[in-house]
Enzyme design. Structure first.
Site, PDB file in Angstrom:
ATOM      1  N   LYS A 199      -1.486  67.622  67.711  1.00 50.59           N
ATOM      2  CA  LYS A 199      -2.359  67.113  66.648  1.00 50.59           C
ATOM      3  C   LYS A 199      -2.058  65.631  66.403  1.00 50.59           C
ATOM      4  O   LYS A 199      -2.941  64.797  66.359  1.00 50.59           O
ATOM      5  CB  LYS A 199      -2.171  67.935  65.374  1.00 50.59           C
ATOM      6  N   GLU A 205       8.903  65.531  71.801  1.00 46.16           N
ATOM      7  CA  GLU A 205       9.041  66.469  72.925  1.00 46.16           C
ATOM      8  C   GLU A 205       7.790  66.441  73.794  1.00 46.16           C
ATOM      9  O   GLU A 205       7.856  66.381  75.024  1.00 46.16           O
ATOM     10  CB  GLU A 205       9.232  67.909  72.404  1.00 46.16           C
ATOM     11  N   GLY A 258      -1.218  71.761  61.421  1.00 48.03           N
ATOM     12  CA  GLY A 258      -0.801  72.013  62.799  1.00 48.03           C
ATOM     13  C   GLY A 258      -0.563  73.485  63.098  1.00 48.03           C
ATOM     14  O   GLY A 258      -0.854  73.957  64.190  1.00 48.03           O
ATOM     15  N   ARG A 259      -0.028  74.244  62.137  1.00 46.65           N
ATOM     16  CA  ARG A 259       0.281  75.637  62.446  1.00 46.65           C
ATOM     17  C   ARG A 259      -0.954  76.537  62.399  1.00 46.65           C
ATOM     18  O   ARG A 259      -0.847  77.747  62.585  1.00 46.65           O
ATOM     19  CB  ARG A 259       1.410  76.167  61.575  1.00 46.65           C
ATOM     20  N   GLU A 344       7.620  77.883  58.076  1.00 47.33           N
ATOM     21  CA  GLU A 344       7.282  76.469  57.887  1.00 47.33           C
ATOM     22  C   GLU A 344       6.418  76.327  56.629  1.00 47.33           C
ATOM     23  O   GLU A 344       6.435  75.301  55.962  1.00 47.33           O
ATOM     24  CB  GLU A 344       6.545  75.922  59.119  1.00 47.33           C
ATOM     25  N   HIS A 375      16.462  99.503  70.397  1.00 42.51           N
ATOM     26  CA  HIS A 375      17.705  99.511  71.181  1.00 42.51           C
ATOM     27  C   HIS A 375      18.503  98.235  70.954  1.00 42.51           C
ATOM     28  O   HIS A 375      19.401  97.916  71.728  1.00 42.51           O
ATOM     29  CB  HIS A 375      17.381  99.689  72.665  1.00 42.51           C
ATOM     30  N   LYS A 502      14.389  65.011  62.621  1.00 40.24           N
ATOM     31  CA  LYS A 502      13.695  64.219  63.662  1.00 40.24           C
ATOM     32  C   LYS A 502      14.159  62.771  63.612  1.00 40.24           C
ATOM     33  O   LYS A 502      14.422  62.144  64.630  1.00 40.24           O
ATOM     34  CB  LYS A 502      12.181  64.218  63.402  1.00 40.24           C
TER      35      LYS A 502
HETATM   36  O1  F6P Z   1       7.506  71.209  63.573  1.00 39.64           O
HETATM   37  C1  F6P Z   1       6.725  70.292  62.883  1.00 39.64           C
HETATM   38  C2  F6P Z   1       5.336  70.200  63.440  1.00 39.64           C
HETATM   39  O2  F6P Z   1       4.723  69.133  62.816  1.00 39.64           O
HETATM   40  C3  F6P Z   1       4.505  71.460  63.292  1.00 39.64           C
HETATM   41  O3  F6P Z   1       3.969  71.595  62.039  1.00 39.64           O
HETATM   42  C4  F6P Z   1       3.513  71.288  64.381  1.00 39.64           C
HETATM   43  O4  F6P Z   1       2.894  72.490  64.707  1.00 39.64           O
HETATM   44  C5  F6P Z   1       4.403  70.776  65.479  1.00 39.64           C
HETATM   45  O5  F6P Z   1       5.332  69.932  64.828  1.00 39.64           O
HETATM   46  C6  F6P Z   1       3.702  70.027  66.582  1.00 39.64           C
HETATM   47  O6  F6P Z   1       3.005  68.923  66.057  1.00 39.64           O
HETATM   48  P1  F6P Z   1       1.897  68.193  66.908  1.00 39.64           P
HETATM   49  O7  F6P Z   1       0.792  69.162  67.161  1.00 39.64           O
HETATM   50  O8  F6P Z   1       1.469  67.040  66.066  1.00 39.64           O
HETATM   51  O9  F6P Z   1       2.517  67.749  68.197  1.00 39.64           O
END
Ligand code: F6P
Length: 557
Positions: A199, A205, A258-259, A344, A375, A502
């Protein structure tokens, strides 16, 4: 005197803000303590094709009445109205959280007056998928994204994919060379489409892995890597800057958290792998649950009642966790998906006024598919001193070629619930040890066999695992989380708690790269962090043989 007045006023103000001290909360908590767990009255709510069986949660008419009064006092009606009309329910960021608009029927107007398709770019995405299918250029997809930009596709593809799916998909989310190299191992870069889903398009990452993927494409003989890139983002300029052609950038809306991305074009990888129909079905199921949540009376409203059961278990009875036991191998990723959604969203400790919420909130979400869980940790659920409430999830219909397996699966699910509820008392346990001759030994052994019981659970039943049902299930949990946030008074749509770590990581990463030749540096960290920065620098900057435990390398060691 002045001080005494101030103290009294402060106390009165604190009480006015206090959830625990409110009349409605006290009545709710009292009724919850007085309600029976095995009341015998069946409580099954049908919602959007799902059955939510709350029979094994605490129930009583007094609890129902107190719950309604609590929801009224906490302003659920107005909050729900704000959620569905795109109000700024994410108040710390002044934004809507309008994921429900992504799945609302075609006729529903979007924030800027356009129709849903042009805003959400579903048709553009479907055209792209059709184009990819027709050209047959891409045999595989490499999906790069993390958190909400990853879990939804993983969940849906695990649920609806399999040997017959359109093309293979690999995921890479973690910033770990092992994850990246494992993901691309065996893939032909010339036949691979890389989907970068983010987003913000600033997530460290994801950007790192995207750059690694571009390098991998180049090294694999792809002259123009951009033709192999697609992006899903609310930050199109950043995607363009990475080299993704404008025609392959799909828009996420800033007014969706985002979630909740799975409802957006972040479903691109789902469509490329298991088909656009899966997304359409999931959205239809979620929309049906949205309607139920808005229209069903609170007493027969599945998300509301699920939320109330959670409030009783967590905030009144003090259960610090909620176990999710999906009796479906295909729902392998459901727990992780729900961990992000619940933890979250609700993992907060202050309310709207910045004051601490004064009842226990936000249980830990954990679990794994049944019967694997049986199990692994069910021993703890049955006999530990703590136990935890469980949400069991099952479907009536299993794989058509294995009816016996499905009967066994369902029997296990029903049996575990009953065992948690009813337990096994000493008298029953003594029958099990009737063969032990020494009565003292028999009694001791019997004590070890006692299951205390009295452990609450909910059972959610799908007719079968199909896209509509999965959509309804995810929306059920979304709205449950929302109701709980309203009662607790926390903002379920921000995630400030991920920022500090972060930021620190960025600084530490720079420090890890400082040459050993720079000598002793006072990093200003705690002793342990400084020690490991120095130790890593010493290790990483010394000459090293390539002795990582890599496939193919091990044989030569
Ligand atoms: O973990 C924090 C967060 O902002 C989440 O809310 C989101 O889903 C994830 O990082 C990835 O964010 P993006 O879609 O901006 O890469």
């Amino acid at each position: 005197m002045g001080n005494a007045n101030f103290a009294r006023e402060a106390e009165a103000a604190a009480e006015a803000d206090s959830l625990a001290a409110s009349h409605e909360w006290r009545a709710f908590a009292q009724a919850a303590h007085g309600a029976a767990l095995d009341a015998g009255a069946l409580k099954v709510i049908e919602a959007a094709g799902l059955c939510v069986d709350l029979t094994m949660q605490r129930q009583s008419p007094a609890l129902d009445a107190a719950a309604l009064a609590l929801l009224r006092a906490r302003g659920l009606d107005a909050a729900r109205q704000a959620l569905f009309s795109g109000g700024p329910v994410n108040w710390t960021e002044g934004k809507p959280a309008w994921h429900t608009a992504l799945r609302a029927g075609r006729t529903r107007e979007q924030p800027d007056g356009q129709d849903r398709d042009s805003v959400c770019e579903y048709s553009r995405m479907a055209d792209f998928v059709r184009h990819v299918d027709q050209n047959a250029d891409f045999a595989t997809v490499l999906h790069i994204g993390i958190g909400g930009s990853d879990w939804g596709p993983r969940l849906a593809i695990q649920a609806f994919g399999g040997p017959g799916q359109r093309r293979q998909i690999r995921f890479v989310s973690n910033i770990d060379g092992h994850a990246f190299h494992d993901a691309v191992a065996g893939l032909d870069p010339r036949r691979c489409l890389v989907v970068v889903s983010s987003k913000s398009f600033t997530t460290a990452e994801t950007l790192h892995n995207a750059r690694a993927a571009i390098a991998w494409l180049r090294q694999g003989g792809v002259a123009d890597p951009s033709a192999h890139l697609a992006a899903v983002t609310a930050n199109a300029p950043a995607a363009r800057a990475l080299g993704v052609p404008a025609s392959q950038v799909f828009r996420m809306c800033d007014w969706v958290g985002g979630r909740y991305s799975v409802w957006s074009v972040a479903g691109l990888s789902i469509a490329l792998t298991v088909g656009t129909d899966v997304l359409i079905g999931m959205r239809a199921g979620a929309e049906a649950m949205d309607q139920h949540f808005q229209q069903a009376p609170l007493g027969a409203n599945a998300p509301v009642q699920l939320a109330l059961a959670g409030l009783v278990n967590c905030s009144v009875l003090g259960h610090g966790s909620l176990n999710i036991a999906a009796y479906s191998a295909r729902l392998l990723h459901l727990v992780t998906y729900l961990q992000q959604l619940e933890m979250e969203s609700l993992g907060k400790r202050v309310g709207g006024d910045g004051a601490a919420v004064d009842v226990p909130t936000a249980p830990i979400i954990w679990g794994m598919p049944g019967t694997d869980g049986q199990h692994t940790f069910f021993q703890w659920l049955h006999q530990s001193a703590h136990g935890a409430p469980v949400d069991f999830i099952a479907s009536l219909q299993g794989h058509p070629d294995s009816p016996d397996a499905h009967r066994m699966l369902l029997a296990n699910c029903l049996a575990q619930r009953q065992a948690l509820l009813r337990g096994k008392d000493l008298e029953q346990a003594l029958l099990d040890v009737a063969h032990v001759e020494d009565p003292e030994q028999a009694l001791t052994l019997a004590h070890h066999m006692v299951h205390p019981g009295g452990r609450p659970s909910t059972l959610i039943v799908l007719r079968q695992l199909e896209p509509r049902a999965l959509g309804a299930l995810l929306a059920l949990y979304e709205h449950k989380v929302f109701v709980q946030s309203v009662v607790w008074g926390v903002n379920p749509f921000d995630q400030w708690g991920v920022e500090l770590g972060k930021r620190l990581a960025t600084g530490i990463e720079r420090e890890l790269a400082v040459p050993v030749s720079a000598g002793v540096v006072d990093w200003g960290h705690d002793a342990s962090t400084s020690y490991w920065i120095d130790r890593y620098r010493g290790h990483a900057q010394a000459p090293q043989p390539r002795h990582a435990w890599l496939p193919g390398v091990a044989a030569h060691l």
